[in-house]
Write an enzyme that holds these catalytic residues in place. Structure first.
Site, PDB file in Angstrom:
ATOM      1  N   LYS A 126       0.826  -1.193   0.000  1.00 29.36           N
ATOM      2  CA  LYS A 126       0.000   0.000   0.000  1.00 29.36           C
ATOM      3  C   LYS A 126       0.873   1.261   0.000  1.00 29.36           C
ATOM      4  CE  LYS A 126      -2.014   3.403   2.549  1.00 29.36           C
ATOM      5  NZ  LYS A 126      -1.540   4.251   3.638  1.00 29.36           N
ATOM      6  N   ASP A 144      -5.767   0.161  -0.090  1.00 29.90           N
ATOM      7  CA  ASP A 144      -5.885   0.178   1.356  1.00 29.90           C
ATOM      8  C   ASP A 144      -7.237  -0.407   1.718  1.00 29.90           C
ATOM      9  OD1 ASP A 144      -7.859   2.216   0.997  1.00 29.90           O
ATOM     10  OD2 ASP A 144      -6.197   3.548   0.585  1.00 29.90           O
TER      11      ASP A 144
END
Length: 218
Positions: A126, A144
């Site tokens: 991420k 995310d």
DNA sequence: AAAACGGGGGC
DNA sequence: GCCCCAGTTTT
């Protein structure tokens, strides 16, 4: 939703998010696209509210702006400066270690590719993808919890983990949307498409959404 | 697969 | 008081 709806969805969200509060890392990115600032701000933002992250980031960067400068700060000093972000001791240690690695092995520069970024302690997919997209304006898909949740809720992908979502999106999301997709969905996620009891009645893309897994909504 | 890291804010 | 939050590493 149908796969072909994605164009309309992006178009609607592009227009809608202008009126909503933007995610903190995106705000920071717009001030100056410094990859180091994006990287550190992203680390600070993990599992931490936006306003707390913004304050901590501002305080830390007022003390040091480059990996070299930040490396001169003690771990305790960094911890004290970024308090009260969540996991603040852990993050102070991570930041110190990252600065050391950047100075010793990367000539004080933040790497511009996934493979090298992922070697840094404390940097997962991420964070690495966010640095690439916001810091270097290169194609990447940052997944995310918001992107993972909403992509599945829409019915665009059917995946169990954020990593699976990233790879599924790489297969089907048109590449021209990769960079902005994260920001659009995070903004929607923070404003309307909440994990619990999303505000579907005021969602601009409700007519395209399958609402997978949504039990109650407002 | 699950625990650990962690303080702040919403309810 | 309890639950959640732009995740990642360790067990």
């Amino acid at each position: 939703m149908k796969d072909s709806d994605i164009h309309k969805i992006v178009e609607i969200l592009r227009d809608a998010v202008k009126n909503w509060k933007q995610p903190i890392v995106t705000q920071i990115a717009e001030r100056g696209k410094d990859p180091f600032r994006i990287l550190i701000s992203t680390i600070l933002s993990l599992r931490t509210k936006d306003d707390v992250t913004a304050l901590a980031s501002e305080r830390l960067f007022s003390l040091a702006k480059t990996p070299e400068e930040m490396l001169r700060l003690g771990e305790e000093e960094i911890a004290k400066t970024i308090y009260p972000v969540g996991f603040y001791r852990n993050k102070a240690k991570t930041i110190k270690e990252i600065c050391k690695t950047l100075v010793e092995r990367y000539n004080g520069k933040v790497p511009d590719n996934l493979e090298e970024l992922l070697k840094l302690r404390g940097v997962g997919r991420k964070t690495a993808n966010l640095v690439i997209t916001l810091g270097y304006n290169k194609p990447g898909i940052c997944v995310d919890t918001h992107v993972h949740r909403i992509s599945n809720r829409l019915g665009y992908v059917k995946t169990k983990t954020p990593e699976e979502t990233e790879f599924a999106l790489r297969e089907k999301l048109p590449v021209e949307y990769w960079i902005e997709f994260n920001d659009l969905l995070v903004t929607l996620g923070q404003s309307i498409c909440h994990p619990i009891s999303p505000r579907c009645s005021m969602c601009p893309i409700k007519e395209y959404c399958d609402r997978i897994g949504v039990k109650r909504s407002r």
